[in-house]
Design a protein around this motif. Structure first.
Motif, PDB file in Angstrom:
ATOM      1  N   ALA A  28      46.593  39.269  35.281  1.00 51.46           N
ATOM      2  CA  ALA A  28      47.499  37.759  34.584  1.00 51.46           C
ATOM      3  C   ALA A  28      48.091  38.821  33.135  1.00 51.46           C
ATOM      4  O   ALA A  28      47.185  40.259  32.852  1.00 51.46           O
ATOM      5  N   PRO A  29      49.054  37.910  33.249  1.00 53.59           N
ATOM      6  CA  PRO A  29      49.084  38.348  31.501  1.00 53.59           C
ATOM      7  C   PRO A  29      48.339  38.350  30.605  1.00 53.59           C
ATOM      8  O   PRO A  29      48.444  39.677  29.539  1.00 53.59           O
ATOM      9  N   SER A  30      47.589  38.066  30.915  1.00 50.76           N
ATOM     10  CA  SER A  30      46.551  38.147  29.093  1.00 50.76           C
ATOM     11  C   SER A  30      45.170  39.372  29.495  1.00 50.76           C
ATOM     12  O   SER A  30      44.459  39.392  28.784  1.00 50.76           O
ATOM     13  N   GLY A  31      45.209  39.676  30.942  1.00 47.03           N
ATOM     14  CA  GLY A  31      44.141  41.483  30.866  1.00 47.03           C
ATOM     15  C   GLY A  31      43.444  40.859  32.220  1.00 47.03           C
ATOM     16  O   GLY A  31      43.117  42.193  32.614  1.00 47.03           O
ATOM     17  N   TRP A  32      43.104  39.908  32.504  1.00 46.83           N
ATOM     18  CA  TRP A  32      42.341  39.210  33.737  1.00 46.83           C
ATOM     19  C   TRP A  32      43.389  39.835  34.799  1.00 46.83           C
ATOM     20  O   TRP A  32      43.778  39.647  35.090  1.00 46.83           O
ATOM     21  N   GLN A  33      42.116  40.019  36.037  1.00 43.64           N
ATOM     22  CA  GLN A  33      43.097  40.301  37.395  1.00 43.64           C
ATOM     23  C   GLN A  33      42.284  39.565  38.222  1.00 43.64           C
ATOM     24  O   GLN A  33      41.482  38.496  38.275  1.00 43.64           O
ATOM     25  N   TYR A  34      43.709  39.636  38.932  1.00 41.51           N
ATOM     26  CA  TYR A  34      43.614  38.380  39.776  1.00 41.51           C
ATOM     27  C   TYR A  34      43.042  38.590  41.017  1.00 41.51           C
ATOM     28  O   TYR A  34      42.846  40.176  41.541  1.00 41.51           O
ATOM     29  N   PRO A  35      41.780  37.954  41.913  1.00 45.80           N
ATOM     30  CA  PRO A  35      41.221  38.114  42.830  1.00 45.80           C
ATOM     31  C   PRO A  35      41.831  38.765  44.135  1.00 45.80           C
ATOM     32  O   PRO A  35      43.007  38.207  44.452  1.00 45.80           O
ATOM     33  N   THR A  36      41.428  40.161  45.016  1.00 45.35           N
ATOM     34  CA  THR A  36      42.560  40.617  45.814  1.00 45.35           C
ATOM     35  C   THR A  36      42.517  38.819  47.420  1.00 45.35           C
ATOM     36  O   THR A  36      43.316  38.812  47.650  1.00 45.35           O
ATOM     37  N   SER A  37      41.834  37.926  47.276  1.00 40.96           N
ATOM     38  CA  SER A  37      42.047  37.165  48.369  1.00 40.96           C
ATOM     39  C   SER A  37      42.676  36.320  47.586  1.00 40.96           C
ATOM     40  O   SER A  37      43.097  35.480  48.670  1.00 40.96           O
ATOM     41  N   CYS A  38      42.935  35.772  46.363  1.00 46.05           N
ATOM     42  CA  CYS A  38      44.497  35.306  45.949  1.00 46.05           C
ATOM     43  C   CYS A  38      46.054  35.734  45.921  1.00 46.05           C
ATOM     44  O   CYS A  38      46.922  35.446  45.752  1.00 46.05           O
ATOM     45  N   CYS A  39      45.891  37.335  45.922  1.00 45.72           N
ATOM     46  CA  CYS A  39      46.590  37.736  45.183  1.00 45.72           C
ATOM     47  C   CYS A  39      47.203  39.640  45.969  1.00 45.72           C
ATOM     48  O   CYS A  39      45.814  39.979  45.955  1.00 45.72           O
ATOM     49  N   SER A  40      48.441  39.035  46.498  1.00 50.62           N
ATOM     50  CA  SER A  40      49.035  40.689  46.738  1.00 50.62           C
ATOM     51  C   SER A  40      50.140  41.838  46.158  1.00 50.62           C
ATOM     52  O   SER A  40      50.860  41.252  46.329  1.00 50.62           O
ATOM     53  N   ASN A  41      49.837  41.173  45.272  1.00 51.65           N
ATOM     54  CA  ASN A  41      50.525  42.160  44.176  1.00 51.65           C
ATOM     55  C   ASN A  41      51.635  41.243  43.433  1.00 51.65           C
ATOM     56  O   ASN A  41      52.686  41.678  43.281  1.00 51.65           O
ATOM     57  N   LEU A  42      51.941  39.859  43.990  1.00 50.82           N
ATOM     58  CA  LEU A  42      53.303  39.478  44.165  1.00 50.82           C
ATOM     59  C   LEU A  42      53.163  38.271  44.159  1.00 50.82           C
ATOM     60  O   LEU A  42      54.187  37.044  43.403  1.00 50.82           O
ATOM     61  N   ASP A  43      52.145  37.040  44.680  1.00 51.13           N
ATOM     62  CA  ASP A  43      51.526  35.823  44.727  1.00 51.13           C
ATOM     63  C   ASP A  43      51.481  35.428  43.428  1.00 51.13           C
ATOM     64  O   ASP A  43      51.368  33.766  43.827  1.00 51.13           O
ATOM     65  N   CYS A  44      50.982  35.672  43.262  1.00 56.97           N
ATOM     66  CA  CYS A  44      50.071  34.983  41.213  1.00 56.97           C
ATOM     67  C   CYS A  44      51.015  35.092  40.170  1.00 56.97           C
ATOM     68  O   CYS A  44      51.856  36.007  39.842  1.00 56.97           O
TER      69      CYS A  44
END
Length: 98
Positions: free
Chosen positions: A20-36
């Motif tokens: 995310a822009p603030s630095g926390w990581q989207y879970p891989t179950s939600c995002c595959s490098n372009l979804d979030c």
């Protein structure tokens, strides 16, 4: 050698596609490098039946497993292929005040 060090030092502070822009990581179950992505507060509304994604009209009940607490207090929407009209994979919402 110094230039190489500066290059790697700069990379360590850069947010990656899963971040995310603030630095926390989207879970891989939600995002595959372009979804979030972070979205404006106006992109999501709350109704008695749940969260409404304005772009799609999709309703996510409050108890839906796709609804998650946002670590930075901002709204983040993960949709299929990151498209503005894609089906919701995950929705990160600010925690509610008590």
């Amino acid at each position: 050698m110094r230039g190489l060090f500066l290059l790697f030092a700069g990379l360590s502070t850069t947010a990656f596609a899963h971040d995310a822009p603030s630095g926390w990581q989207y879970p891989t179950s939600c995002c595959s490098n372009l979804d979030c992505r972070q979205v404006a507060q106006t992109a999501v509304s709350e109704r008695p039946q749940g969260f409404i994604i304005r772009a799609t009209g999709e309703v996510l009940p409050y108890a839906d497993r796709r609804v998650r607490i946002s670590p930075d207090g901002e709204y983040h929407w993960c949709s299929a292929e990151g498209k503005a009209y894609g089906k919701t994979i995950c929705l990160f919402v600010p925690p509610r005040a008590y």
